[in-house]
Enzyme design. Structure first.
Site, PDB file in Angstrom:
ATOM      1  N   GLU A  52       0.933  -1.339   0.076  1.00 26.61           N
ATOM      2  CA  GLU A  52      -0.016   0.001  -0.111  1.00 26.61           C
ATOM      3  C   GLU A  52       0.777   1.116  -0.054  1.00 26.61           C
ATOM      4  OE1 GLU A  52      -2.630  -0.936   3.239  1.00 26.61           O
ATOM      5  OE2 GLU A  52      -2.580  -2.884   2.000  1.00 26.61           O
ATOM      6  N   ASP A  63      -4.921   9.130  11.350  1.00 22.16           N
ATOM      7  CA  ASP A  63      -3.459   8.370  11.314  1.00 22.16           C
ATOM      8  C   ASP A  63      -2.602   9.019  12.791  1.00 22.16           C
ATOM      9  OD1 ASP A  63      -2.679   6.839   9.249  1.00 22.16           O
ATOM     10  OD2 ASP A  63      -3.130   8.641   8.117  1.00 22.16           O
TER      11      ASP A  63
END
Ligand SMILES: Cc1ncc(COP(=O)(O)O)c(C=O)c1O
Lengths: 272, 406
Positions: A52, A63
């Site tokens: 990814e 995140d």
């Protein structure tokens, strides 16, 4: 609603593999702007199954600190969506060590909208991207506005499920997703630790049962908090594999430039 | 008597069934936030329509917040600008700004949702203080995220929040201002999905927040209508002026006039050092449609879609976006948007202090500064929403518009 009929490297990977799939996430443009190709090659040389590629965004709300920092460093280095596609343009076609494994782009929706959704999909197809993960793109918006483009360019759209997602919604998300389902391991942003407590085990078991009883069609991959062999093995017991992100990026950040391939070799060897 | 509107959402400018204002709005959130946001969406209208909710909200607005706030005819200011200027005194609310109208509504909602812990983001600290206040009132745990730069320039509010029992957490990423505090609050909510309610402080964020916050703030224009009727014999002014950070005080002041085209709605954004200096927060002048903090709206961003760090002397306006309803009001032409510089705002703030004996918040001073340019006629009625008081900004007023390292 019709299922996405796209068949690409992701489908091949999951239909052929019998052992857990190891997927690795890194932020494009980190640690250095032009490391993308080096990192892809080293991951492939060490038998990672899928990659990814993170498209950095200024405000990555899902995140934790490590990916926040790698993203802001990547942007400072000058990474853009345009540059990323330029870096990927020959990775599948180059004579030496072409990348053959599935590649997935992961990021936030705004840079993709600004790039132009159709242009983005077309460039994905051109450089050989197999799937896209955009956690803040709502499933309804995807279905109504983006899906025809994804199908035209043979891209899988991979959605997230979490421990709080009720079964009915998991099944709906599974219908909209193709390629695989991304199961977030626990409540939290990226970079946490995987605590295999009762709640975690129950959640993973629930997913495993849904898959085994064919209530969901896509293979399930577990991500968030997978950082080493122990957590990779634990997650893989319940799913088709797992994704490592923050732990990998942390090591990349600590490596010197020349040592990048060796750092990657050592990291993957520890997990496998 | 104060009431809470639940049925008066404008046909043209109210939110659609699916959470949009024209092409703006929606709920662009990661799946981790979906259960909470979706639950809120499915219950918020029912809860705020309940008689028991309305009664409790209205009683607390009256007895605790001090509503209705006065609509004050500013005679000396009116003489100076040669028109009829009214100030809607939101600065006289408990905690000193309009923010508490919203936090009170949301805390009553959070209680009915069974939440035990409250999080919030804050820029100027006014929303943080208003959140800490209602948490103390209801006995709920409170965590406020605030940019490290803002903690520095809005110190008195940091101390107030602590005194009220809140934990203040510094957001150290990016420009260390409101945008980054919002990111941190969202990450907290992702990490604590079960027991926590996020009290967003403006008409931003994923649906239903912009609509919910608009409804709680709509009490401002509801009172303006009634008060003007009493004082002038007509409910509608010719102009309503308000500053826009995310846009909650402006929506509150515009709300009941949205469908009355005779009322000119004027929103004032922060130009910072000047719209084209690279140090600005003038979103409609500099922004383009994009997605941030859960909604599609006008956003200051690079061609690559990275959010640009804004700049304003006023912490409450230092935000790279505006609420989706404002993006729609701008795109449809229903409201006018103008940008006011740091210096113009400072001067307007000081001028009000000497002319009317009211020290306004620096955010509010942006709205006042536009009186210089408005050129309203002598018999026209101008309402300026005085969103907050300036005590928190004393140091900035004293120091003047100094360079701030970015
Ligand atoms: C006094 C005052 N006015 C205005 C604002 C800007 O917020 P909004 O645009 O949501 O009214 C703030 C925000 O902190 C504020 O404290």
């Amino acid at each position: 609603m019709t299922a996405n009929t796209t068949q690409n490297r992701i489908n091949t990977l999951f239909s052929e593999r019998t052992t857990p799939v190891l997927s690795v996430y890194f932020t494009a443009g980190f640690p250095n702007l032009h490391d993308t190709s080096t990192i892809l090659s080293a991951l492939q040389a060490n038998d990672v199954d899928m990659i990814e590629i993170g498209m950095p965004f200024s405000d990555p709300v899902a995140d934790g600190e490590i990916i926040q920092e790698s993203s802001s460093q990547a942007l400072k280095n000058g990474m853009t969506t345009e540059l990323l596609f330029a870096q990927l343009r020959d990775v599948r076609t180059r004579a030496e060590n072409p990348i053959t494994m599935p590649l997935v782009l992961m990021g936030y929706v705004n840079p993709v909208i600004q790039y132009g959704v159709e242009r983005f999909c077309a460039d994905c197809a051109e450089v050989g991207i197999d799937g896209v993960i955009l956690p803040d793109l709502p499933p309804e918006v995807f279905e109504e506005e983006w899906k025809p483009l994804f199908e035209r360019y043979k891209l899988h759209h991979i959605l997230l499920i979490t421990p709080q997602t009720p079964e009915e919604r998991i099944r709906r998300i599974d219908e909209i997703s193709s390629g695989f389902l991304y199961a977030v391991s626990s409540s939290g942003t990226t970079g946490g630790a995987l605590a295999m407590d009762d709640a975690r085990t129950a959640y993973f078991q629930r997913l495993k049962r849904l898959k085994e009883s064919s209530k969901i069609q896509n293979p399930v991959i577990i991500g968030f908090g997978i950082r080493d062999k122990a957590s990779f093995d634990a997650a893989s017991e319940y799913a088709a594999g797992a994704i490592i992100g923050s732990a990998f990026i942390k090591e990349l950040g600590e490596a010197s430039n020349e040592a990048l391939p060796e750092t990657i070799r050592r990291f993957v060897a520890k997990v496998r | 008597m104060t009431t809470l509107s639940i049925t008066t959402a404008s046909q043209r400018f109210g939110v659609s069934e699916r959470g949009y204002y024209g092409t703006f709005g929606g709920a662009f959130i990661p799946e981790m936030l979906y259960p909470n946001v979706e639950h809120l969406r499915s219950v918020y209208l029912d809860i705020i329509s309940e008689a028991s909710f309305q009664e409790e909200f209205v009683a607390l607005l009256r007895d605790y917040v001090g509503r209705p706030t006065p609509l004050y005819f500013a005679k000396r200011l009116s003489d100076f600008y040669k028109t009829r200027i009214y100030l809607k005194r939101e600065d006289l609310n408990h905690t000193g700004a309009h923010k508490i109208n919203n936090t009170l509504g949301q805390i009553l909602l959070a209680k009915r949702l069974g939440k035990k812990r409250i999080i919030a983001e804050t820029g100027a600290g006014q929303h943080g203080v208003a959140t800490a206040t209602v948490c103390a009132l209801m006995g709920l745990e409170c965590v406020v995220y605030m940019g490290a730069v803002d903690i520095e320039r809005q110190k008195p509010n940091v101390e107030r929040m602590k005194l009220l029992g809140a934990q203040v957490v510094a957001a150290k990423s990016g420009s260390q201002t409101l945008k980054d505090a919002t990111n941190e609050a969202m990450r907290d909510w992702i990490t604590n999905p079960e027991n926590t309610h996020y009290i967003i402080g403006s008409v931003v964020g994923p649906h239903p927040y912009p609509d919910m916050v608009s409804r709680f703030q709509s009490v401002i224009s509801e009172e303006i209508m009634r008060q003007l009727e009493e004082k002038e014999g007509r409910p509608n002014p010719d102009y309503v002026l308000a500053c826009v950070g995310g846009g909650s005080n402006a929506v509150g002041a515009f709300y009941h006039f949205l469908d009355d085209e005779r009322v000119r709605l004027i929103a004032l954004e922060a130009a910072g050092k000047g719209v084209n200096t690279g140090f600005s927060a003038a979103t409609t002048a500099l922004g383009k449609s994009g997605v941030l903090h859960g909604s599609k709206t006008l956003l200051m961003q690079t061609p690559d879609g990275q959010v640009v760090e804004p700049f304003s002397i006023s912490a409450g306006l230092d935000y790279p976006g505006i609420g989706p309803i404002h993006a729609h009001l701008f795109a449809s032409g229903r409201a006018e948007f103008h940008a006011v510089t740091d210096d113009e705002a400072m001067q307007a703030g000081k001028f009000l202090a000497r002319t009317e004996g009211i020290i306004p918040a620096l955010e509010t001073a942006h709205a006042l500064a536009y009186l210089e340019k408005l050129a309203a006629k002598p018999d026209e009625i101008v309402v300026v929403n005085l969103s907050g008081r300036g005590d928190k900004d004393l140091q900035t007023y004293i120091n003047g518009a100094q360079e701030r390292p970015h």
